[in-house]
Design an enzyme around this catalytic site. Structure first.
Site, PDB file in Angstrom:
ATOM      1  N   ASP A 112       0.682  -1.229  -0.168  1.00 26.38           N
ATOM      2  CA  ASP A 112      -0.052  -0.035   0.171  1.00 26.38           C
ATOM      3  C   ASP A 112       0.739   1.450  -0.032  1.00 26.38           C
ATOM      4  OD1 ASP A 112      -2.184  -1.361  -0.075  1.00 26.38           O
ATOM      5  OD2 ASP A 112      -3.000  -1.195   2.020  1.00 26.38           O
ATOM      6  N   GLU A 126      -4.587  10.327   4.540  1.00 31.05           N
ATOM      7  CA  GLU A 126      -5.134  10.982   5.792  1.00 31.05           C
ATOM      8  C   GLU A 126      -3.944  12.230   5.905  1.00 31.05           C
ATOM      9  OE1 GLU A 126      -2.034   8.514   6.967  1.00 31.05           O
ATOM     10  OE2 GLU A 126      -4.095   7.732   7.186  1.00 31.05           O
ATOM     11  N   THR A 183      -9.109   2.817   6.798  1.00 34.32           N
ATOM     12  CA  THR A 183      -8.756   1.483   7.370  1.00 34.32           C
ATOM     13  C   THR A 183      -7.175   1.368   7.719  1.00 34.32           C
ATOM     14  OG1 THR A 183      -7.925   1.102   5.118  1.00 34.32           O
ATOM     15  CG2 THR A 183     -10.259   0.246   5.441  1.00 34.32           C
ATOM     16  N   LEU A 190      -8.080   4.001  11.814  1.00 35.41           N
ATOM     17  CA  LEU A 190      -8.755   2.694  12.404  1.00 35.41           C
ATOM     18  C   LEU A 190      -7.871   2.207  13.636  1.00 35.41           C
ATOM     19  CD1 LEU A 190     -10.673   0.284  12.210  1.00 35.41           C
ATOM     20  CD2 LEU A 190      -9.090  -0.829  10.653  1.00 35.41           C
TER      21      LEU A 190
END
Length: 291
Positions: A73, A147, A187, A191
């Site tokens: 990711d 974010e 996520t 999270l």
């Protein structure tokens, strides 16, 4: 068709997968371009013998149809920064653990490239968060897919983040920090700090405190049409802010606000894949843990 490849670091065990990827692209007569980090990684593996064009600037990306991110990711987040406003569709080929963004697996490379070649896919639009500040930061790449974070530095005491929505006072967070997350980023860090999971198509931001002093303070979901601004106080003169994995130190005099970016990230969604599938696999949903 032109496809760009982006990767950061590879291990020797990735060599067969990289060779297979080049073979499948060449079989479908796809022109291959690679980013400079990918070129360096290939040379370290001794794989620079593959035929490809080197991407030296963003203008070289303008004619690219897709970008394949090879890694996890984090590599895909880096690829989104490279693409910027061009909105080139990105496919994440996962060479590590199961990711929320890099979902294509290496043991199905042939099927992945065939789906791209024959347009057997969908494009998901993911909103980005944009930072506005009174000083140029992050080399002008002031957006993120996951974010924006405000955080105290090192081991200093907690900070106070006065937060406003469209100029109206929301709350003062006495905490180690504050996260403003997109649905995609829900996520991730948010999270782990108790924030809610949000489906990628939701038009919202999540404001999540990091280790708040007051336990009655909870994450809040707000519309992504709003502008969120901040004033920071603390014993230290410096604080950390970050956009995804990129961070920098700032002083409290710098004015900060975030809102939805005008452009978006486009992610390739292959057949027989759904966001809920990844949730179940990543979070072990649907498994009877009593055994």
């Amino acid at each position: 068709m032109k496809i760009a490849l982006h990767g950061l670091v590879f291990k020797p065990e990735h060599i067969p997968d990289i060779d297979r990827l080049f073979q499948e692209l060449e079989k479908h007569q796809i022109e291959i371009l690679v980013t400079e980090p990918m070129d360096r990684a290939l040379k370290m593996l001794g794989k620079a013998r593959h035929t490809y064009w080197l991407i030296e600037n963003q203008e070289d990306l303008e004619s690219v149809d897709f970008l394949i991110s090879i890694g996890g990711d984090g590599t895909l987040l880096d690829a989104v920064c490279l693409i910027g406003h061009l909105e080139i569709p990105v496919l994440g080929l996962n060479t590590g653990r199961l990711g929320f963004l890099a979902t294509a697996v290496t043991d199905r490379i042939g099927e992945v490239i065939e789906n791209l070649a024959y347009a057997n896919f969908q494009i998901e639009t993911r909103s980005l968060i944009s930072l506005e500040c009174s000083r140029k930061l992050f080399n002008g790449i002031n957006f993120a897919l996951n974010e924006f974070t405000i955080h105290k530095r090192d081991t200093s005491s907690m900070i106070t983040v006065h937060t406003y929505i469209d100029g109206k006072y929301l709350n003062s967070y006495w905490a180690d920090g504050l996260i403003v997350s997109t649905p995609t980023g829900s996520t991730g860090y948010s999270l782990s700090c108790g924030g809610p999971l949000i489906t990628p198509d939701t038009k919202s931001f999540v404001i999540t405190p990091v280790s708040p002093h007051n336990l009655n303070v909870r994450p809040i979901i707000v519309s992504d049409d709003c502008e969120i601004s901040f004033e920071i106080e603390g014993r230290s003169e410096k604080f950390l802010i970050s956009l995804d994995s990129r961070s920098t130190s700032i002083s409290s005099e710098i004015k900060l606000s975030v809102k939805k970016e005008l452009f978006s990230a486009k992610l390739v969604k292959l057949p027989h894949f759904h966001f809920f599938d990844t949730l179940r696999q990543k979070l072990n949903w649907g498994f009877d843990m009593r055994n």
